[in-house]
Every structure is written in structure tokens, then in C-alpha cells.
Write an enzyme that holds these catalytic residues in place. Structure first.
Site, PDB file in Angstrom:
ATOM      1  N   SER A 244       0.825  -1.193   0.000  1.00 38.46           N
ATOM      2  CA  SER A 244       0.000   0.000   0.000  1.00 38.46           C
ATOM      3  C   SER A 244       0.871   1.258   0.000  1.00 38.46           C
ATOM      4  CB  SER A 244      -0.954  -0.037   1.198  1.00 38.46           C
ATOM      5  OG  SER A 244      -1.892   1.003   1.130  1.00 38.46           O
ATOM      6  N   ASP A 336      -9.147  -2.833  -7.074  1.00 34.85           N
ATOM      7  CA  ASP A 336      -8.512  -1.812  -6.251  1.00 34.85           C
ATOM      8  C   ASP A 336      -8.499  -0.464  -6.966  1.00 34.85           C
ATOM      9  OD1 ASP A 336      -7.056  -0.481  -4.353  1.00 34.85           O
ATOM     10  OD2 ASP A 336      -5.396  -1.902  -4.312  1.00 34.85           O
ATOM     11  N   HIS A 366      -8.254  -3.712  -1.709  1.00 34.65           N
ATOM     12  CA  HIS A 366      -6.901  -3.187  -1.603  1.00 34.65           C
ATOM     13  C   HIS A 366      -6.132  -3.980  -0.543  1.00 34.65           C
ATOM     14  CE1 HIS A 366      -3.682  -0.254  -1.508  1.00 34.65           C
ATOM     15  NE2 HIS A 366      -3.886  -0.021  -0.221  1.00 34.65           N
TER      16      HIS A 366
END
Length: 405
Positions: A244, A336, A366
Site C-alpha cells: 500500500s 482496487d 486493496h
């Protein structure tokens, strides 16, 4: 008239034979190595040996010939292998279809994300956000038989996670959390799974967090930890990995090392990377409860940047020349909101002459890697990361020997 029937019925399978026996058997048969199969199954080698011995007792014959140098299938083992593979494949397919139709996995991920989604509605509530992230990760435990020890890496607190079978290579893991949350302790489960898959210890860094410590504090901490790991004397080649927001942090670290003319790592793995702090490449999520929304990304970016331009060369890997960086493995999820920027990064890296591979997994959320303990796609992704680490850190001739299978 009824169709033909067997005059003599085949004996029933012993009730004590369980799926874990068959999965253990197939893993050993494919690897022809108890140690590699144990790593693949995230269990200890003695536990795996007990499962195989138990299966052999139940079927009444030896399935493997074992010696100190090699493991071979017996004729009985060869006869069982194809049938066991087919049985397990059919079962996995049936369960996958059932879960997909029933939405069980998506529902489970949504439930796990829910506390974080509630807390993140108000970025001013830092304690609430950070507690929610720790609560999420606290529901998962590291794989069995990894040793976890605290260290100070170049002045930065960190956890060293070492699997039973560890090579001289290492993974420097930078945790996600939007630059504002997450911890080495919380992420030890994911870093541990990657360490086992890679057959290499992982160093998880507790870098400083925004908004108390905005950019470039996290980059400085990550670079210091990398240099400490590189100079520690007991590690070989290093792969830097991050999920991320830490995917963007990994790219900043690589660019900072190149800017300072310092040796770059052997490779980098980016897990659902958020690399565009401008937000121009993000797309509205398919399901806002499961993904990292563009609105949330914008607010987190402002807290991290604290007035620093988002097009700073160390912060903008989509437009900064990337020549000289190591091979990149990029993972993305099909549902995502940061999928496009992951794809653009892979394209830009390739145009700059950097070896870059992107794999898009069919997952609606995600940062799906954190669900490795129950999500098949996440386990497959971690296996791919492990193969990548072993490949880029091996010298010619060693790579094939270290690959499972």
C-alpha cells in the site's frame, strides 16, 4: 434393469485419512524434499514427517523411499500422486466456487476492514485509526516456527523475523498504513509469511509516522535501516518490500539510494502500491467498503506531504526517470482503486529499462496480502514474492537449487 455393478466393492478409505495428510503427501511428492515442503505448508519439518508416517500407516504401505541424500516416490506413491492431486483440485474448485457464489470471502474481508473504515472517516482521530489498524492485524498470527526478535536497525526500531530455514539473503519490509498507522508488531504476521516463502529473514521497520513526522522522516528511517542491514555482516543480498503506502515508500527509498550513489537492493516487491500522491490516476472503487478510496488517499497524502510538492522526484515514481533501479515485482488487485497506478508504474519502469513484472490478482480489495491466512489469492501472491526473492538474491547456479519444486 439396473446397470452393471461391481461384484466386489472396493474397500472404503480409512476414516482417519484427512485432507491434511493428502496435502502433505502432494507437497513432499512435488518437492521431493521434506524441508521445502514444510516451508511451503507453513509447518515444521517434524510435523510434516509425522503426517506422512501417519498416512503410510493408514494406507498400509510406504509412499516414499528416504535416504540422507534424497527422497523418492515408491510405486505406491506414484499411483497415489495423480489421484490425490485430482481429488484436491476438485475439492479446491468446489470450495472456491461455493465461496464465490456465497460471497463468503468478500464478506469476511469486509467485516475485517469495517473497524478501520469507521475510524478512518476522521483523520483527526489518530489514536482511533492506529488502534483499528492494530486490531485488524491482531486477528492474524505469524506462521509457526518463525523467531521474532526486536533490534535497533541504524537507530530505527525494528523486528527481525527469522524462519527455520533461512538463507543469507534478507527482506527489508516496510509496512503499509497510509503513512499514518501500522507497526512492525502488527505486520509481523505478513512479514513472517513472506520470510517463510522467501526462505530468508525479514526485518520489519517501525519508521516514523505522519502527521507528527511527515516526509521525509519515513524515507530517512527506511534508508538507515537498509544501510544497517546491508552492513550488518550476516546478510547477503537484500530485497525491499512494502504494501500500500509503503509501496510508494519503497520507491522513494530506491530513488534516494540512487540519488546518493549508494548500492541499491537486489530487487523490490510492491504489494498493491500507492505511488501517486497527486491522486490523478486513482479510480472510484467498485466497493468502497473493500478498497482504498481516492478521497481517503487524498487526505492521507496531505498529512504525509505537509506542504511538500507531490511531484518531488523522490515522491513521484510515475514521472521520475527510473534507470538504474533493480528488478520490480508489482502486485495489484483487480478491484482496487490504485490498480491503474500500479499498471502505469510497471509500464514506466519498463520504458526506463528496469525489469518490471506486474501480476493482477482477481480480488475486490486493496492490500489483500494481509489476508494470506485464508485467501487463496493472497497465498499465491506470497508464494510469488518468495520465488522472486530467491531468484534475485541467488547467484547463477544457486537459483534453481533454491526453488521449490
Amino acid at each position: 434393469m439396473d446397470g452393471p455393478r461391481n461384484v466386489l466393492a472396493l474397500p472404503q478409505t480409512p476414516d482417519a485419512i484427512e485432507l491434511r495428510h493428502l496435502r502433505a503427501f502432494v507437497a513432499v511428492a512435488e518437492d521431493l524434499s521434506f524441508s521445502r515442503a514444510a516451508q511451503r505448508l507453513f509447518i515444521t519439518q517434524p510435523a510434516l514427517s509425522r503426517q506422512i508416517r501417519g498416512l503410510e500407516r493408514l494406507v498400509g504401505c510406504d509412499l516414499f523411499r528416504r535416504s540422507t541424500q534424497r527422497v523418492e516416490l515408491t510405486l505406491a506413491g506414484e499411483a497415489l500422486l495423480a489421484r490425490a492431486r485430482s481429488l484436491l483440485a476438485d475439492l479446491d474448485d468446489a470450495i472456491s466456487v461455493t465461496r464465490s457464489v456465497g460471497g463468503e470471502l468478500a464478506g469476511r474481508m469486509a467485516l475485517l476492514w469495517e473497524p478501520w473504515a469507521r475510524a478512518s472517516a476522521d483523520l483527526a482521530d489518530l489514536d482511533g485509526i492506529r488502534a483499528a489498524v492494530e486490531e485488524l492485524h491482531g486477528q492474524f498470527t505469524p506462521p509457526q516456527d518463525v523467531a521474532v526478535a526486536p533490534v535497533i536497525a541504524g537507530g530505527v526500531p525494528a523486528l527481525r523475523i527469522t524462519p527455520e530455514a533461512a538463507s543469507p539473503a534478507a527482506v527489508l519490509y516496510l509496512h503499509g498504513g497510509g503513512h499514518m498507522s501500522g507497526s512492525a508488531f502488527g505486520y509481523r504476521h505478513l512479514a513472517g509469511a513472506i520470510a517463510v516463502a522467501a526462505q530468508a529473514p525479514a526485518l520489519v521497520v517501525d519508521y516514523r509516522l505522519a502527521p507528527e513526522h511527515p516526509y521525509p522522516a519515513a524515507v530517512q528511517d527506511a534508508v538507515n535501516a537498509y544501510l544497517w542491514l546491508r552492513d550488518s555482516g550476516d546478510q547477503g543480498k537484500i530485497v525491499v518490500a512494502g504494501d500500500s503506502s509503503a509501496g510508494g515508500l519503497v520507491m522513494s527509498v530506491l530513488l534516494a539510494l540512487r540519488e546518493r550513489d549508494l548500492p541499491v537492493p537486489a530487487g523490490a516487491a510492491l504489494l498493491c502500491p500507492w505511488v501517486d500522491l497527486t491522486g490523478r490516476t486513482q479510480r472510484p472503487p467498485q466497493d468502497s467498503s473493500l478498497v482504498f478510496s481516492p478521497d481517503m488517499a487524498h487526505r492521507l497524502a496531505q498529512a504525509y506531504l505537509a506542504g511538500q510538492p507531490a511531484d518531488d522526484p523522490l515522491l513521484d515514481p510515475l514521472h521520475t526517470p527510473l534507470a538504474g533501479l533493480p528488478p520490480l515485482l508489482i502486485h495489484a488487485a483487480s478491484g482496487d482503486s490504485v490498480l491503474q497506478e500500479a499498471q502505469l508504474l510497471a509500464q514506466h519502469a519498463s520504458r526506463c529499462g528496469v525489469e518490471a513484472k506486474i501480476t493482477v490478482y482477481p480480488v475486490p480489495t486493496h492490500d489483500f496480502h494481509i489476508f494470506w491466512s485464508f485467501l487463496p489469492e493472497a497465498r499465491n501472491a506470497i508464494d510469488e514474492i518468495g520465488r522472486f526473492v530467491r531468484t534475485v538474491t541467488s547467484t547463477p547456479g544457486e537459483s534453481a537449487a533454491r526453488q521449490p519444486g
